[in-house]
Design a protein around this motif. Structure first.
Motif, PDB file in Angstrom:
ATOM      1  N   THR A   5       0.845  -1.177   0.000  1.00 41.39           N
ATOM      2  CA  THR A   5       0.000   0.000   0.000  1.00 41.39           C
ATOM      3  C   THR A   5       0.890   1.239   0.000  1.00 41.39           C
ATOM      4  N   PHE A   6       0.260   2.394  -0.198  1.00 45.04           N
ATOM      5  CA  PHE A   6       1.013   3.642  -0.243  1.00 45.04           C
ATOM      6  C   PHE A   6       0.480   4.564   0.847  1.00 45.04           C
ATOM      7  N   THR A   7       1.389   5.270   1.519  1.00 41.48           N
ATOM      8  CA  THR A   7       0.966   6.227   2.541  1.00 41.48           C
ATOM      9  C   THR A   7       1.709   7.551   2.411  1.00 41.48           C
ATOM     10  N   MET A   8       1.085   8.599   2.923  1.00 44.22           N
ATOM     11  CA  MET A   8       1.790   9.862   3.151  1.00 44.22           C
ATOM     12  C   MET A   8       1.503  10.295   4.580  1.00 44.22           C
ATOM     13  N   ILE A   9       2.550  10.730   5.279  1.00 44.05           N
ATOM     14  CA  ILE A   9       2.361  11.459   6.529  1.00 44.05           C
ATOM     15  C   ILE A   9       2.199  12.914   6.098  1.00 44.05           C
ATOM     16  N   LYS A  10       1.032  13.490   6.394  1.00 39.87           N
ATOM     17  CA  LYS A  10       0.638  14.774   5.807  1.00 39.87           C
ATOM     18  C   LYS A  10       1.296  15.965   6.527  1.00 39.87           C
ATOM     19  N   PRO A  11       1.238  17.175   5.920  1.00 35.09           N
ATOM     20  CA  PRO A  11       1.944  18.333   6.486  1.00 35.09           C
ATOM     21  C   PRO A  11       1.570  18.672   7.933  1.00 35.09           C
ATOM     22  N   ASP A  12       0.314  18.475   8.333  1.00 33.50           N
ATOM     23  CA  ASP A  12      -0.046  18.781   9.729  1.00 33.50           C
ATOM     24  C   ASP A  12       0.816  17.958  10.687  1.00 33.50           C
ATOM     25  N   ALA A  13       0.957  16.661  10.378  1.00 36.85           N
ATOM     26  CA  ALA A  13       1.724  15.760  11.244  1.00 36.85           C
ATOM     27  C   ALA A  13       3.219  16.045  11.157  1.00 36.85           C
ATOM     28  N   THR A  14       3.697  16.391   9.950  1.00 38.60           N
ATOM     29  CA  THR A  14       5.119  16.747   9.809  1.00 38.60           C
ATOM     30  C   THR A  14       5.430  17.962  10.675  1.00 38.60           C
ATOM     31  N   LEU A  15       4.583  19.005  10.534  1.00 37.88           N
ATOM     32  CA  LEU A  15       4.889  20.290  11.160  1.00 37.88           C
ATOM     33  C   LEU A  15       4.720  20.254  12.675  1.00 37.88           C
ATOM     34  N   ASN A  16       3.909  19.307  13.189  1.00 35.32           N
ATOM     35  CA  ASN A  16       3.815  19.245  14.658  1.00 35.32           C
ATOM     36  C   ASN A  16       4.684  18.143  15.273  1.00 35.32           C
ATOM     37  N   GLY A  17       5.586  17.589  14.477  1.00 30.74           N
ATOM     38  CA  GLY A  17       6.589  16.671  15.038  1.00 30.74           C
ATOM     39  C   GLY A  17       6.102  15.260  15.268  1.00 30.74           C
ATOM     40  N   SER A  18       5.075  14.838  14.529  1.00 31.68           N
ATOM     41  CA  SER A  18       4.496  13.505  14.771  1.00 31.68           C
ATOM     42  C   SER A  18       5.031  12.417  13.839  1.00 31.68           C
ATOM     43  N   ILE A  71       5.797  16.384   3.315  1.00 32.70           N
ATOM     44  CA  ILE A  71       5.117  15.122   3.630  1.00 32.70           C
ATOM     45  C   ILE A  71       6.193  14.020   3.636  1.00 32.70           C
ATOM     46  N   THR A  72       5.882  12.906   4.281  1.00 33.32           N
ATOM     47  CA  THR A  72       6.713  11.709   4.124  1.00 33.32           C
ATOM     48  C   THR A  72       5.900  10.710   3.326  1.00 33.32           C
ATOM     49  N   ALA A  73       6.386  10.353   2.146  1.00 34.60           N
ATOM     50  CA  ALA A  73       5.725   9.362   1.298  1.00 34.60           C
ATOM     51  C   ALA A  73       6.398   8.015   1.524  1.00 34.60           C
ATOM     52  N   ALA A  74       5.610   6.945   1.559  1.00 28.82           N
ATOM     53  CA  ALA A  74       6.204   5.610   1.763  1.00 28.82           C
ATOM     54  C   ALA A  74       5.346   4.530   1.122  1.00 28.82           C
ATOM     55  N   ILE A  75       6.011   3.472   0.696  1.00 31.23           N
ATOM     56  CA  ILE A  75       5.327   2.256   0.257  1.00 31.23           C
ATOM     57  C   ILE A  75       5.534   1.212   1.344  1.00 31.23           C
ATOM     58  N   LEU A  76       4.447   0.548   1.711  1.00 31.12           N
ATOM     59  CA  LEU A  76       4.451  -0.402   2.833  1.00 31.12           C
ATOM     60  C   LEU A  76       4.023  -1.776   2.357  1.00 31.12           C
ATOM     61  N   GLU A 127      -0.354   5.382  -6.954  1.00 32.22           N
ATOM     62  CA  GLU A 127       0.149   6.400  -6.027  1.00 32.22           C
ATOM     63  C   GLU A 127       1.625   6.171  -5.689  1.00 32.22           C
ATOM     64  N   GLY A 128       2.014   4.914  -5.516  1.00 33.33           N
ATOM     65  CA  GLY A 128       3.420   4.599  -5.239  1.00 33.33           C
ATOM     66  C   GLY A 128       4.313   5.060  -6.379  1.00 33.33           C
ATOM     67  N   SER A 129       3.861   4.842  -7.606  1.00 35.62           N
ATOM     68  CA  SER A 129       4.702   5.210  -8.757  1.00 35.62           C
ATOM     69  C   SER A 129       4.676   6.718  -9.020  1.00 35.62           C
TER      70      SER A 129
END
Ligand code: GDP
Length: 138
Positions: A5-18, A71-76, A127-129
């Protein structure tokens, strides 16, 4: 069957250190990270990623939000990855997300909901590609 699957950790989570806390929950749930990078999307790129929502009333807000910070993009990878990851992230609206889900813990609103998770095997591949070449997937 093992799948991805594909995920992104979105800007809200990036900017608050999560970011670290969210990656910890992903690891604890048994997902293997097979690709990962931090990216600051331009509004144009965020709009392209979410083109499927271009007719929705919240599209402008979504594009502004997703281009606000990195954002942090990742394939899991995991058995039953798409469905199990949707369970791990919880409902789109954190007010409806179950205890123990990433959005329950980290999301603040239906728009700013900390993480993305693909909704099908087909979209996971597309999304991964969008973010990773074959050489960047391990
Ligand atoms: P998901 O698959 O759970 O991410 O939800 P959707 O595919 O329905 O929506 C994609 C993303 O658009 C969501 O994760 C939110 O970031 C955003 N979104 C969805 N609904 C709303 C809304 O009503 N308002 C705003 N501002 N954003 C929304």
């Amino acid at each position: 069957m093992t799948n991805r699957t594909f995920t992104m950790i979105k800007p809200d989570a990036t900017l608050n250190g999560s970011t670290g806390g969210i990656l910890g929950m992903i690891n604890a749930a048994g997902f293997r990270i097979v690709a990962m990078k931090m990216v600051h999307l331009s509004a144009a790129k965020a709009g392209e990623f979410y083109a499927v929502h271009s007719e929705r009333p919240f599209y402008g807000e979504l594009v502004e939000f997703m281009s606000r910070g990195p954002i942090t993009a990742a394939i899991l990878e995991k058995e039953n990855a798409v469905e199990d990851f949707r369970k791990l992230i919880g409902a789109t609206n954190p007010a409806q997300a179950e205890e123990g889900t990433i959005r329950k813990k980290y999301a603040t609103s239906i728009g700013e909901n900390a993480v993305h998770g693909s909704d099908s095997d087909e979209n996971a591949a597309i999304e991964g590609s969008f973010f990773f070449s074959k050489l960047e997937q391990f």
